[in-house]
Design a protein around this motif. Structure first.
Motif, PDB file in Angstrom:
ATOM      1  N   ARG A 160      15.306 -17.355 -17.830  1.00  0.00           N
ATOM      2  CA  ARG A 160      15.699 -15.906 -17.533  1.00  0.00           C
ATOM      3  C   ARG A 160      14.819 -14.886 -18.202  1.00  0.00           C
ATOM      4  O   ARG A 160      13.888 -15.161 -18.988  1.00  0.00           O
ATOM      5  CB  ARG A 160      16.905 -15.881 -18.439  1.00  0.00           C
ATOM      6  CG  ARG A 160      18.137 -16.872 -18.252  1.00  0.00           C
ATOM      7  CD  ARG A 160      19.443 -16.404 -18.330  1.00  0.00           C
ATOM      8  NE  ARG A 160      19.745 -14.961 -17.640  1.00  0.00           N
ATOM      9  CZ  ARG A 160      20.284 -15.039 -16.331  1.00  0.00           C
ATOM     10  NH1 ARG A 160      20.550 -15.912 -15.846  1.00  0.00           N
ATOM     11  NH2 ARG A 160      20.355 -13.734 -15.662  1.00  0.00           N
ATOM     12  N   PRO A 161      15.032 -13.587 -17.739  1.00  0.00           N
ATOM     13  CA  PRO A 161      15.856 -13.134 -17.038  1.00  0.00           C
ATOM     14  C   PRO A 161      15.388 -13.399 -15.604  1.00  0.00           C
ATOM     15  O   PRO A 161      14.439 -13.490 -15.061  1.00  0.00           O
ATOM     16  CB  PRO A 161      15.933 -11.353 -17.333  1.00  0.00           C
ATOM     17  CG  PRO A 161      14.647 -11.413 -17.731  1.00  0.00           C
ATOM     18  CD  PRO A 161      14.170 -12.490 -18.610  1.00  0.00           C
ATOM     19  N   ASP A 175      19.614 -18.109  -8.296  1.00  0.00           N
ATOM     20  CA  ASP A 175      19.006 -19.485  -7.590  1.00  0.00           C
ATOM     21  C   ASP A 175      17.671 -19.689  -8.230  1.00  0.00           C
ATOM     22  O   ASP A 175      17.228 -21.315  -8.243  1.00  0.00           O
ATOM     23  CB  ASP A 175      18.930 -19.333  -6.311  1.00  0.00           C
ATOM     24  CG  ASP A 175      17.888 -18.170  -5.689  1.00  0.00           C
ATOM     25  OD1 ASP A 175      17.936 -17.178  -6.393  1.00  0.00           O
ATOM     26  OD2 ASP A 175      16.925 -18.553  -5.017  1.00  0.00           O
ATOM     27  N   LEU A 176      16.875 -19.022  -8.905  1.00  0.00           N
ATOM     28  CA  LEU A 176      15.516 -19.514  -9.424  1.00  0.00           C
ATOM     29  C   LEU A 176      15.564 -19.962 -10.963  1.00  0.00           C
ATOM     30  O   LEU A 176      14.815 -20.379 -11.482  1.00  0.00           O
ATOM     31  CB  LEU A 176      14.724 -18.063  -9.365  1.00  0.00           C
ATOM     32  CG  LEU A 176      14.247 -17.746  -7.914  1.00  0.00           C
ATOM     33  CD1 LEU A 176      13.246 -16.301  -8.149  1.00  0.00           C
ATOM     34  CD2 LEU A 176      13.511 -18.756  -7.187  1.00  0.00           C
ATOM     35  N   ASN A 177      16.772 -19.840 -11.429  1.00  0.00           N
ATOM     36  CA  ASN A 177      16.938 -20.392 -13.048  1.00  0.00           C
ATOM     37  C   ASN A 177      16.655 -21.972 -12.881  1.00  0.00           C
ATOM     38  O   ASN A 177      16.888 -22.626 -11.788  1.00  0.00           O
ATOM     39  CB  ASN A 177      18.533 -20.433 -13.283  1.00  0.00           C
ATOM     40  CG  ASN A 177      18.854 -19.003 -13.570  1.00  0.00           C
ATOM     41  OD1 ASN A 177      17.963 -18.227 -13.906  1.00  0.00           O
ATOM     42  ND2 ASN A 177      20.402 -18.702 -13.422  1.00  0.00           N
ATOM     43  N   HIS A 178      16.433 -22.474 -13.915  1.00  0.00           N
ATOM     44  CA  HIS A 178      16.549 -23.967 -13.742  1.00  0.00           C
ATOM     45  C   HIS A 178      17.590 -24.568 -13.710  1.00  0.00           C
ATOM     46  O   HIS A 178      18.557 -24.070 -13.956  1.00  0.00           O
ATOM     47  CB  HIS A 178      15.849 -24.267 -15.479  1.00  0.00           C
ATOM     48  CG  HIS A 178      15.774 -25.832 -15.506  1.00  0.00           C
ATOM     49  ND1 HIS A 178      15.055 -26.661 -14.587  1.00  0.00           N
ATOM     50  CD2 HIS A 178      16.105 -26.697 -16.657  1.00  0.00           C
ATOM     51  CE1 HIS A 178      15.105 -28.000 -15.161  1.00  0.00           C
ATOM     52  NE2 HIS A 178      15.719 -28.031 -16.100  1.00  0.00           N
ATOM     53  N   THR A 179      17.529 -25.549 -12.906  1.00  0.00           N
ATOM     54  CA  THR A 179      18.580 -26.380 -12.100  1.00  0.00           C
ATOM     55  C   THR A 179      19.316 -25.741 -11.052  1.00  0.00           C
ATOM     56  O   THR A 179      20.061 -26.187 -10.372  1.00  0.00           O
ATOM     57  CB  THR A 179      19.854 -26.831 -13.157  1.00  0.00           C
ATOM     58  OG1 THR A 179      20.768 -25.655 -13.344  1.00  0.00           O
ATOM     59  CG2 THR A 179      19.682 -27.636 -14.333  1.00  0.00           C
ATOM     60  N   ILE A 224      23.783 -22.673 -15.284  1.00  0.00           N
ATOM     61  CA  ILE A 224      23.025 -23.129 -16.369  1.00  0.00           C
ATOM     62  C   ILE A 224      23.299 -22.063 -17.808  1.00  0.00           C
ATOM     63  O   ILE A 224      23.262 -22.532 -18.844  1.00  0.00           O
ATOM     64  CB  ILE A 224      21.423 -23.240 -16.280  1.00  0.00           C
ATOM     65  CG1 ILE A 224      20.882 -23.720 -17.335  1.00  0.00           C
ATOM     66  CG2 ILE A 224      20.844 -21.805 -16.215  1.00  0.00           C
ATOM     67  CD1 ILE A 224      21.101 -25.383 -17.735  1.00  0.00           C
ATOM     68  N   ASN A 225      23.706 -20.852 -17.224  1.00  0.00           N
ATOM     69  CA  ASN A 225      23.925 -19.672 -18.347  1.00  0.00           C
ATOM     70  C   ASN A 225      25.228 -20.238 -19.162  1.00  0.00           C
ATOM     71  O   ASN A 225      25.062 -20.237 -20.356  1.00  0.00           O
ATOM     72  CB  ASN A 225      24.236 -18.500 -17.557  1.00  0.00           C
ATOM     73  CG  ASN A 225      23.338 -17.888 -16.396  1.00  0.00           C
ATOM     74  OD1 ASN A 225      22.019 -18.237 -16.787  1.00  0.00           O
ATOM     75  ND2 ASN A 225      23.655 -17.240 -15.601  1.00  0.00           N
ATOM     76  N   ASN A 226      26.349 -20.437 -18.327  1.00  0.00           N
ATOM     77  CA  ASN A 226      27.494 -20.816 -19.142  1.00  0.00           C
ATOM     78  C   ASN A 226      27.345 -22.223 -19.713  1.00  0.00           C
ATOM     79  O   ASN A 226      27.786 -22.603 -21.003  1.00  0.00           O
ATOM     80  CB  ASN A 226      28.684 -21.022 -18.029  1.00  0.00           C
ATOM     81  CG  ASN A 226      29.857 -21.771 -18.460  1.00  0.00           C
ATOM     82  OD1 ASN A 226      30.364 -21.381 -19.699  1.00  0.00           O
ATOM     83  ND2 ASN A 226      30.332 -22.799 -17.979  1.00  0.00           N
ATOM     84  N   VAL A 227      26.598 -23.208 -19.164  1.00  0.00           N
ATOM     85  CA  VAL A 227      26.463 -24.401 -19.643  1.00  0.00           C
ATOM     86  C   VAL A 227      25.770 -24.504 -21.148  1.00  0.00           C
ATOM     87  O   VAL A 227      26.142 -25.091 -22.113  1.00  0.00           O
ATOM     88  CB  VAL A 227      25.858 -25.449 -18.569  1.00  0.00           C
ATOM     89  CG1 VAL A 227      25.153 -26.580 -19.077  1.00  0.00           C
ATOM     90  CG2 VAL A 227      26.728 -25.867 -17.629  1.00  0.00           C
ATOM     91  N   LEU A 228      24.548 -23.825 -21.055  1.00  0.00           N
ATOM     92  CA  LEU A 228      23.803 -23.819 -22.429  1.00  0.00           C
ATOM     93  C   LEU A 228      24.620 -23.120 -23.328  1.00  0.00           C
ATOM     94  O   LEU A 228      24.448 -23.797 -24.539  1.00  0.00           O
ATOM     95  CB  LEU A 228      22.338 -22.875 -22.220  1.00  0.00           C
ATOM     96  CG  LEU A 228      21.422 -23.693 -21.410  1.00  0.00           C
ATOM     97  CD1 LEU A 228      20.407 -22.578 -20.913  1.00  0.00           C
ATOM     98  CD2 LEU A 228      20.930 -24.733 -21.936  1.00  0.00           C
TER      99      LEU A 228
END
Lengths: 208, 257
Positions: free
Chosen positions: A52-53, A77-81, A86-90
Motif C-alpha cells: 500500500r497505498p 487488485d495490485l495489493n499482495h494476494t 488483505i487490508n482486513n486480514v492483516l
C-alpha cells in the motif's frame, strides 16, 4: 440490546457458546484501535508487505466512453494476494495474535479472502483452516491450490447449497468447537458485532 | 408458574426432540404421540431452517428433508394446535432460529403460538443480550423463552439463570448438536452455579445418546435433552420409525427414573 446496531441491522445473533468470546473480541479491538503501537505495526505491514497505498488511476478511455463522470480506479487488485481482502486480514490477524490466538479459521467464496487469510497466517506463524463451499472449490481450484501451498487446510463444505453462506455456517460451527485458541477471521461486513465494525474500519484504508 | 415446569413434577424429566415435518407432518404427529406415551415429559419440535448454525450434520439433514417436504411455520402451528386439543398432552416447545420468527413478526408469531397452545420457544442464536427485543412479547402471550447456558458462559451464567423462564437449557459441551462418545465438561459445578441463582429447573442437552450418559447427568440436573439420537432413528427407519423411537424413549426415561 447489544451494541453495534445499524438501524434494524447488526446486533449479536450467535450461539451462547460464542458470546463471551465475542465480548472479549469487542474489548480487545477497542483497545487495539486506540493503541498507537498496534496501528503502527498494521501500517508497516500494509505498506511494506501488502504494497500500500494502492494506486489511483484516471481511466481516460472509460471516462470518454461513458461521457459523464470522470472515472478513477483505485487499484486494490495490485495489493499482495491480488485483492482488497488483505487490508482486513492483516488487521484481524494482528488482533488475533495480540489476543493470544494461534489459529485462524475463515470462510471464502471465490477464494480471495481465503488466500489472503492463508497468507497472513503464514506471515505471522499461525495455523490456518479455510471453509469453502464444495461448488466453489471446484470452480476456483487454483485458489484452493494457492491456500494449500501457503500451508492452510481447505475444508470443502458439502452442507446446504455448498456455497459461501454454507461456508460461513460451517466456519461458525467450527468456532463453537474451539474458541480458546482460534480466531474466526470474517472476511466481509457481516456476522455478529464487532465484525461489521472491524471489517469496515480495516477496509477504510482504501480511501485514505 | 408456566406449564413447562409441570414437566419436572414427576422425577427427572426426559426431553425429546424431533424436527417438525421430517419425513412428513403426519409422521411427526405420530412420533410425538408415541414419545409422550413412552415417557417424554416435554417435547421440542424443531422448526426447519436453511442455516441452522448450532446443529450438527444429523439435524442439518433433517432440516433439509423437512423443508423439501414443504414444512412451514403455519403448518407447525397447526400441528401443535392439533396435539394440544388433548388437554393431557405434555408441554410442547419450538426450537427455532431467530430468522423465521423475525420474518413472521414477533407479535403475530407469539399470538399464533399462544392460540395453538405452544408452551415455549428455544432460539439458539438469540443470546441473553438480545432477548429483550422479543421476551416481553412472548411473556405477554404466555410463551416461555428458554435460555441457553454454555460451558463458556462463565459469569454470565448467573445473569441468564436469574431471568430464565420455563427451564434452563444447559449446553453440555463445546460445538454443535450431535452424538458424543463422552462429555468432559464439569457439568455438576455449572448446574450448581445455575441452581444458586434460580429455582427454574435445569436440563442438559447436546451430545447425549446413551442411557448411561443420561443417568450420569440426571444425578445433578433436573432433566436430560436428546435430539440427534432420536432424529437419527427417524433418518434410518423413516415412516416405520414410530416403534423404534418409542422404545428408545422408554429406555432413556427408565435410565433416569
Amino acid at each position: 440490546m447489544s451494541s453495534g446496531r445499524y438501524g434494524e441491522f447488526g446486533g449479536q445473533y450467535i450461539p451462547e457458546t460464542l458470546m463471551n468470546e465475542i465480548i472479549r473480541l469487542e474489548a480487545a479491538y477497542e483497545e487495539a484501535r486506540r493503541d498507537a503501537g498496534f496501528q503502527a505495526e498494521l501500517e508497516r505491514l500494509l505498506n511494506e508487505y501488502a504494497g500500500r497505498p494502492s494506486l489511483l488511476y484516471f481511466a481516460e478511455r472509460m471516462t470518454a466512453d461513458l461521457g459523464g463522470a470522470r472515472v478513477y480506479l483505485k487499484r486494490e487488485d495490485l495489493n499482495h494476494t491480488g485483492s482488497h481482502k488483505i487490508n482486513n486480514v492483516l488487521g484481524q490477524a494482528l488482533l488475533a495474535k495480540r489476543m493470544g490466538k494461534t489459529r485462524l479459521i475463515a470462510e471464502t467464496g471465490a477464494g480471495q479472502h481465503g488466500v489472503a487469510a492463508a497468507t497472513a497466517a503464514a506471515l505471522l506463524g499461525m495455523e490456518c483452516e479455510i471453509f469453502m463451499g464444495k461448488e466453489d472449490t471446484e470452480r476456483q481450484a487454483l485458489n484452493v491450490y494457492r491456500m494449500e501451498l501457503l500451508g492452510a487446510k481447505v475444508n470443502a463444505v458439502t452442507t446446504g447449497t455448498m456455497t459461501l453462506k454454507d461456508a460461513v455456517n460451517e466456519a461458525m460451527r467450527e468456532w463453537t468447537t474451539r474458541v480458546a485458541d482460534t480466531h474466526y477471521l470474517l472476511g466481509s461486513v457481516m456476522g455478529p458485532h464487532p465484525f461489521p465494525q472491524i471489517v469496515r474500519d480495516f477496509q477504510s484504508v482504501i480511501s485514505r | 408458574m408456566s406449564n413447562i415446569q409441570s414437566a419436572f413434577d414427576h422425577g427427572k424429566a426426559f426431553i425429546g426432540f424431533v424436527t417438525g415435518g421430517d419425513p412428513s407432518l403426519e409422521k411427526t404427529k405420530e412420533f410425538i404421540l408415541a414419545m409422550a406415551e413412552a415417557g417424554c415429559d416435554l417435547i421440542e419440535i424443531g422448526v426447519p431452517f436453511s442455516d441452522p448454525i448450532a446443529e450438527g450434520p444429523v439435524i442439518q439433514e433433517a432440516n433439509l428433508r423437512a423443508l423439501a417436504a414443504g414444512t412451514t411455520v403455519d403448518k407447525l402451528f397447526g400441528l401443535v394446535a392439533d396435539l394440544k386439543a388433548d388437554a393431557a398432552m405434555v408441554p410442547l416447545v419450538f426450537l427455532t432460529y431467530l430468522n423465521p420468527v423475525y420474518h413472521y413478526g414477533y407479535e403475530a408469531f407469539f399470538e399464533k403460538a399462544a392460540r395453538a397452545g405452544l408452551d415455549g420457544i428455544i432460539i439458539p442464536d438469540l443470546p441473553f443480550e438480545e432477548q429483550q427485543e422479543l421476551k416481553p412479547v412472548a411473556r405477554k402471550h404466555g410463551v416461555d423463552v428458554i435460555s441457553l447456558i454454555a460451558p463458556t458462559s462463565e459469569a454470565r451464567a448467573r445473569a441468564i439463570a436469574k431471568d430464565a423462564d420455563g427451564f434452563v437449557y444447559l449446553v453440555s459441551s463445546m460445538g454443535v448438536t450431535g452424538v458424543r462418545a463422552e462429555i468432559k465438561t464439569d457439568l455438576a459445578s455449572i448446574v450448581e452455579q445455575v441452581k444458586a441463582a434460580t429455582d427454574t429447573p435445569v436440563a442438559v442437552g447436546f451430545g447425549i445418546h446413551s442411557p448411561g450418559q443420561a443417568k450420569e447427568i440426571a444425578k445433578t440436573a433436573d432433566g436430560v435433552i436428546v435430539g440427534s439420537a432420536i432424529v437419527k432413528i427417524i433418518e434410518e427407519h423413516g415412516d416405520a420409525a414410530t416403534p423404534e423411537v418409542a422404545g428408545y424413549v422408554r429406555a432413556m426415561k427408565a435410565a433416569i427414573s
